[in-house]
Every structure is written in structure tokens, then in C-alpha cells.
Design an enzyme around this catalytic site. Structure first.
Site, mmCIF file in Angstrom:
data_model
loop_
_atom_site.group_PDB
_atom_site.id
_atom_site.type_symbol
_atom_site.label_atom_id
_atom_site.label_comp_id
_atom_site.label_asym_id
_atom_site.label_seq_id
_atom_site.Cartn_x
_atom_site.Cartn_y
_atom_site.Cartn_z
ATOM 1 N N ARG A 52 -17.935 -35.772 4.849
ATOM 2 C CA ARG A 52 -18.837 -35.364 3.759
ATOM 3 C C ARG A 52 -19.970 -36.365 3.582
ATOM 4 N NH1 ARG A 52 -16.424 -34.097 -2.154
ATOM 5 N NH2 ARG A 52 -16.290 -36.375 -2.199
ATOM 6 N N ARG A 105 -40.030 -42.939 5.746
ATOM 7 C CA ARG A 105 -40.344 -43.532 7.049
ATOM 8 C C ARG A 105 -40.767 -44.991 6.923
ATOM 9 N NH1 ARG A 105 -44.868 -39.467 8.922
ATOM 10 N NH2 ARG A 105 -45.462 -40.017 6.772
ATOM 11 N N LYS A 151 -23.833 -35.718 -2.130
ATOM 12 C CA LYS A 151 -23.450 -36.754 -3.097
ATOM 13 C C LYS A 151 -24.497 -37.858 -3.031
ATOM 14 C CE LYS A 151 -19.291 -38.129 -4.082
ATOM 15 N NZ LYS A 151 -19.019 -37.697 -5.462
ATOM 16 N N GLU A 184 -19.198 -27.160 -13.053
ATOM 17 C CA GLU A 184 -18.192 -28.213 -12.965
ATOM 18 C C GLU A 184 -18.381 -29.149 -14.147
ATOM 19 O OE1 GLU A 184 -19.001 -30.090 -9.228
ATOM 20 O OE2 GLU A 184 -21.071 -30.547 -9.749
#
Length: 285
Positions: A52, A105, A151, A184
């Protein structure tokens, strides 16, 4: 003994674990992380967490300067170096130092940081008696703006909802998505129990693809408890027989009141307790 923190290939004392103030992880929340748990010296679902992490990094065009195998070894080494058996692990990869502008960058040397420490997300009494939570007015990030499956180091959306919960006298808050559906909580996935079956929001609701959430779905199937991923509303929450939250830090914790509505009989329910027991068996907790 001072805690040892993994920083770019070395274990250093906590006081010496430093990154540049020009790191875009600090300046813009530009980076990714994972929260993991070790039980009896073994990291729970390490492969899934590593996968993940790398998926999150790919999603933000960040190249992690370690192989997945080397990252897993670094996690194990950090736990061992701190002499911990049961602990929480925070794995962080920042964009690295750059200029005072957004262009990734212009950043170099992504920082890989691993911290192993103890954590108690909620007081022990709430695992026994259950949580009371509210629904926050802060909606979950629109998935077309920032995928909740990444995340990232930018958790301000969740923090604002957490603040609202705290101000209402609760230590957790439920978040809805842009459609008004249940998404959630600020740090946990949500499950409902109704007539012996489990329901939980699907990934399309704009939620984190929780690893403990996935484990609960697996053990529910193993125990013959029907489970479905579907859109849920606040009404579904209010009329549920049971409600519980899942997460790496939270593990499995029951909820007994939402927006002043008592869930079920106001006590952690039998299916929640069964799943908690199976979780403890798996982790050796």
C-alpha cells in the site's frame, strides 16, 4: 536507552533524526506513510502495508529509493533495534528537500523514516464499554480531488473532523462523503451489524482501503458472518444492532452511541466481540 529511528539507511538516536526544513513533506504534506503494528515481535500484515505504501507513492509520482524487500527488512530492523515486541510503527517517505515552490522535480533525496514506539489511540475503558461518537460537518475529501486510498502526509481533512469531535466531547467523529453517505471515521474504517450481517462502506464511498478492514472481512467469511460492502447512510448507523471501528492503531473498537442515538442495547454486541476475539487470536495479543 534512547529510541532508535531509521533514517535513510541508518539507525540513529531519536534526537538526531532530522530532516531539512525545506523538505516538501513539511512544506506541503508531500509524501506518504503507513502505520503498522508488531505483535510478539512480528509485524502484522507487513507485505500488505508495504504494497500500500508503494501504491500511494506511485499515485503521487514519488519514487521510493528502496526495494520493497529492503523496506520490509528496514522495518524489522527498527523494531529489533528498539527491543520492542508489541509496538506501533510509523513508516514515512517524504518528497525530500526542494525549493519554495510546488514543483516536485526540484526536490531531491526522498527521506525514508521509520519510527517504532508504543501507542494507545483510545483509552482501555472504551474497548470494554464502547465509544460515543458524533457525525462531523467536515466531509471526507472528494475522491476526484485527492484519493483517500493514498495515505498522504496531508491529514488536515481528518484533523478538522477530529477537532469537531473533541469539541463535542467525543474522541472520534464519523465523516460523510460528498454524496452525504457514510465514509469513515477520522482514523478508522466503520462496520455495522444488522440482523446478524456486516455492512461497511465500499471503496467507492471515498475511504481508505484499510488493512484491518480487509482482515475483518476475511475473518467474517471464515466464521460464516455475511458481509457486504455497500452505500450506507446515517440512518443505517442509527438503526444498527452493533457498530465498530477498525484500524491499525485502533484495532477493533466498539461504538455504542452516535449523535446521541444509542446503538443496539448500548453495549458492545456479540458479533463485535467474536471478531475481536478472533483478531486477538491471530495477533497473539
Amino acid at each position: 536507552m534512547a529510541k532508535q529511528v531509521y533514517l535513510n539507511g541508518e539507525l540513529v538516536p531519536q534526537a538526531e533524526a532530522k530532516v531539512s526544513v525545506f523538505d516538501h513533506g513539511l512544506l506541503y504534506g508531500d509524501g506518504v506513510f503507513e502505520g503498522l503494528r508488531a505483535y510478539r515481535g512480528k509485524v502484522f500484515r507487513l507485505t500488505q502495508h508495504i504494497d500500500r505504501l508503494y501504491d500511494s507513492a506511485k499515485g503521487i509520482w514519488l519514487e521510493i529509493p528502496l526495494t520493497r524487500e529492503a523496506m520490509a527488512d528496514a522495518v524489522d530492523a527498527t523494531v529489533a533495534a528498539n527491543g520492542l515486541s508489541d509496538c506501533y510503527i510509523r513508516l514515512i517517505v517524504t518528497r525530500g528537500a526542494g525549493s519554495l515552490g510546488l514543483d516536485p522535480r526540484k526536490c531531491s533525496n526522498p527521506q525514508v523514516i521509520i519510527i517504532a514506539d508504543s501507542i494507545a489511540l483510545y483509552p482501555a475503558e472504551f474497548y470494554e464499554k464502547g465509544l460515543e461518537i458524533i457525525t462531523s460537518s467536515v466531509i471526507r475529501n472528494h475522491p476526484a480531488a485527492l484519493s483517500p486510498r493514498i495515505k498522504s502526509l496531508n491529514y488536515l481533512n481528518n484533523i478538522l473532523a477530529k477537532i469537531e469531535g473533541i469539541q463535542a466531547g467525543c474522541i472520534e467523529a464519523l465523516m460523510l462523503n460528498h454524496k452525504g453517505e457514510v465514509a469513515e471515521c477520522t482514523g478508522d474504517n466503520l462496520f455495522l451489524v444488522k440482523k446478524g450481517g456486516l455492512s461497511t462502506p465500499s471503496l467507492e464511498a471515498g475511504i481508505l482501503d484499510g488493512i484491518t478492514r480487509d482482515f475483518v472481512l476475511e475473518i467474517a467469511a471464515e466464521q460464516g458472518v455475511p458481509a457486504v460492502e455497500r452505500p450506507l447512510t446515517k440512518h443505517d448507523v442509527y438503526i444498527a444492532d452493533e457498530c465498530f471501528l477498525t484500524g491499525t492503531a485502533a484495532e477493533i473498537i466498539p461504538v455504542v452511541k452516535v449523535d446521541s442515538r444509542v446503538i443496539g442495547d448500548g453495549k458492545p454486541g456479540p458479533i463485535t466481540r467474536r471478531l475481536e476475539k478472533r483478531f486477538r487470536e491471530e495477533t497473539g495479543k
